[in-house]
Scaffold this motif. Structure first.
Motif, PDB file in Angstrom:
ATOM      1  N   ILE A  32       0.830  -1.216   0.000  1.00 13.16           N
ATOM      2  CA  ILE A  32       0.000   0.000   0.000  1.00 13.16           C
ATOM      3  C   ILE A  32       0.862   1.262   0.000  1.00 13.16           C
ATOM      4  O   ILE A  32       0.709   2.108  -0.887  1.00 13.16           O
ATOM      5  CB  ILE A  32      -1.021  -0.026   1.156  1.00 13.16           C
ATOM      6  N   PRO A  33       1.811   1.429   0.956  1.00 14.95           N
ATOM      7  CA  PRO A  33       2.646   2.628   0.863  1.00 14.95           C
ATOM      8  C   PRO A  33       3.519   2.642  -0.396  1.00 14.95           C
ATOM      9  O   PRO A  33       3.800   3.715  -0.934  1.00 14.95           O
ATOM     10  CB  PRO A  33       3.492   2.602   2.133  1.00 14.95           C
ATOM     11  N   LEU A  34       3.905   1.460  -0.874  1.00 10.13           N
ATOM     12  CA  LEU A  34       4.692   1.404  -2.104  1.00 10.13           C
ATOM     13  C   LEU A  34       3.886   1.933  -3.286  1.00 10.13           C
ATOM     14  O   LEU A  34       4.362   2.779  -4.056  1.00 10.13           O
ATOM     15  CB  LEU A  34       5.156  -0.026  -2.372  1.00 10.13           C
ATOM     16  N   VAL A  39       2.441   6.178  -7.198  1.00 12.60           N
ATOM     17  CA  VAL A  39       1.397   6.993  -7.826  1.00 12.60           C
ATOM     18  C   VAL A  39       1.679   8.474  -7.587  1.00 12.60           C
ATOM     19  O   VAL A  39       1.591   9.292  -8.510  1.00 12.60           O
ATOM     20  CB  VAL A  39      -0.003   6.605  -7.301  1.00 12.60           C
ATOM     21  N   TYR A  40       2.038   8.824  -6.375  1.00 15.60           N
ATOM     22  CA  TYR A  40       2.363  10.214  -6.065  1.00 15.60           C
ATOM     23  C   TYR A  40       3.510  10.704  -6.941  1.00 15.60           C
ATOM     24  O   TYR A  40       3.449  11.798  -7.512  1.00 15.60           O
ATOM     25  CB  TYR A  40       2.724  10.354  -4.582  1.00 15.60           C
ATOM     26  N   VAL A  44       3.200  13.816  -9.614  1.00 13.89           N
ATOM     27  CA  VAL A  44       3.937  15.072  -9.482  1.00 13.89           C
ATOM     28  C   VAL A  44       5.005  15.225 -10.556  1.00 13.89           C
ATOM     29  O   VAL A  44       5.325  16.340 -10.963  1.00 13.89           O
ATOM     30  CB  VAL A  44       4.549  15.263  -8.070  1.00 13.89           C
ATOM     31  N   ARG A  45       5.528  14.123 -11.042  1.00 17.41           N
ATOM     32  CA  ARG A  45       6.545  14.202 -12.094  1.00 17.41           C
ATOM     33  C   ARG A  45       5.925  14.544 -13.444  1.00 17.41           C
ATOM     34  O   ARG A  45       6.419  15.407 -14.173  1.00 17.41           O
ATOM     35  CB  ARG A  45       7.306  12.891 -12.197  1.00 17.41           C
ATOM     36  N   LYS A  46       4.830  13.882 -13.795  1.00 17.58           N
ATOM     37  CA  LYS A  46       4.234  14.062 -15.123  1.00 17.58           C
ATOM     38  C   LYS A  46       3.284  15.255 -15.204  1.00 17.58           C
ATOM     39  O   LYS A  46       3.249  15.948 -16.211  1.00 17.58           O
ATOM     40  CB  LYS A  46       3.483  12.788 -15.551  1.00 17.58           C
ATOM     41  N   VAL A  47       2.505  15.469 -14.151  1.00 15.11           N
ATOM     42  CA  VAL A  47       1.503  16.541 -14.192  1.00 15.11           C
ATOM     43  C   VAL A  47       2.099  17.889 -13.769  1.00 15.11           C
ATOM     44  O   VAL A  47       1.883  18.904 -14.414  1.00 15.11           O
ATOM     45  CB  VAL A  47       0.279  16.182 -13.315  1.00 15.11           C
ATOM     46  N   ALA A  55      11.084   9.340  -3.613  1.00 14.53           N
ATOM     47  CA  ALA A  55      10.278   8.239  -4.154  1.00 14.53           C
ATOM     48  C   ALA A  55      11.122   7.045  -4.593  1.00 14.53           C
ATOM     49  O   ALA A  55      10.738   5.888  -4.372  1.00 14.53           O
ATOM     50  CB  ALA A  55       9.416   8.723  -5.305  1.00 14.53           C
ATOM     51  N   TYR A  56      12.255   7.302  -5.206  1.00 19.08           N
ATOM     52  CA  TYR A  56      13.115   6.191  -5.644  1.00 19.08           C
ATOM     53  C   TYR A  56      13.577   5.369  -4.443  1.00 19.08           C
ATOM     54  O   TYR A  56      13.489   4.140  -4.461  1.00 19.08           O
ATOM     55  CB  TYR A  56      14.318   6.734  -6.422  1.00 19.08           C
TER      56      TYR A  56
END
Length: 168
Positions: A32-34, A39-40, A44-47, A55-56
């Motif tokens: 779930i946290p993964l 998704v986050y 934030v990267r694409k939008v 994140a990495y």
């Protein structure tokens, strides 16, 4: 378990398999946290064109823990890769004898060595406060490296359960 299995053997197998199952079910919650972190990061990267620095590291460590700590459960369910094109045609008794020999010749020596080496590896990482130098976040590596000897210990325990099943 079969009704004619000795009580002591059934008790050990049930306890070890129960622990393995409990750990696997607990580790499933790591997904779930993964997923949320991934998704986050994608959003934030694409939008917003604003990638994160964490994140990495989070995804790598959570997936690593998930993969490692689920290994004993995979062993308990017979999900590890096996080249069984000949093995599957043998009788159950022959399969059990081959498995028993393989556990003592290959599995236990390698897992005990793995446990010994990984314990030192994780211990030194924890006491030194080791940090990753791969990213700017520089997360502490002790917790993720501690998953390695825990995995080795769980695999040794599950191996005992599998050996008892082979003996039966």
């Amino acid at each position: 378990l079969p009704d004619d299995m000795p009580g002591w053997m059934a008790g050990i197998i049930t306890a070890i398999d129960g622990l393995t199952k409990w750990v696997a079910y607990a580790v499933c919650w790591v997904m779930i946290p993964l997923m949320l972190a991934m998704v986050y990061e994608v959003v934030v990267r694409k939008v917003f064109t604003a990638p994160t620095i964490w994140a990495y590291d989070v995804s790598r460590m959570l997936y690593g823990a998930h993969f490692m700590l689920g290994a004993a459960y995979a062993l308990s369910r017979g999900l590890h890769i096996r080249s069984d094109f000949i093995y599957r045609n043998w009788s159950v008794e022959t399969q059990a004898k081959v498995d028993l020999i393989a556990y003592f010749v290959f599995f236990f020596p390698s897992m005990l060595l793995f446990l010994w080496v990984s314990f030192d590896y994780a211990y030194l990482s924890v006491i030194r406060g080791e940090r990753s130098t791969e990213t700017a976040l520089m997360p502490i590596l002790g917790p993720i490296k501690s998953c390695i000897p825990i995995t080795a210990g769980l695999l040794v325990l599950q191996g005992i359960s599998e050996v008892l099943k082979c003996v039966y």
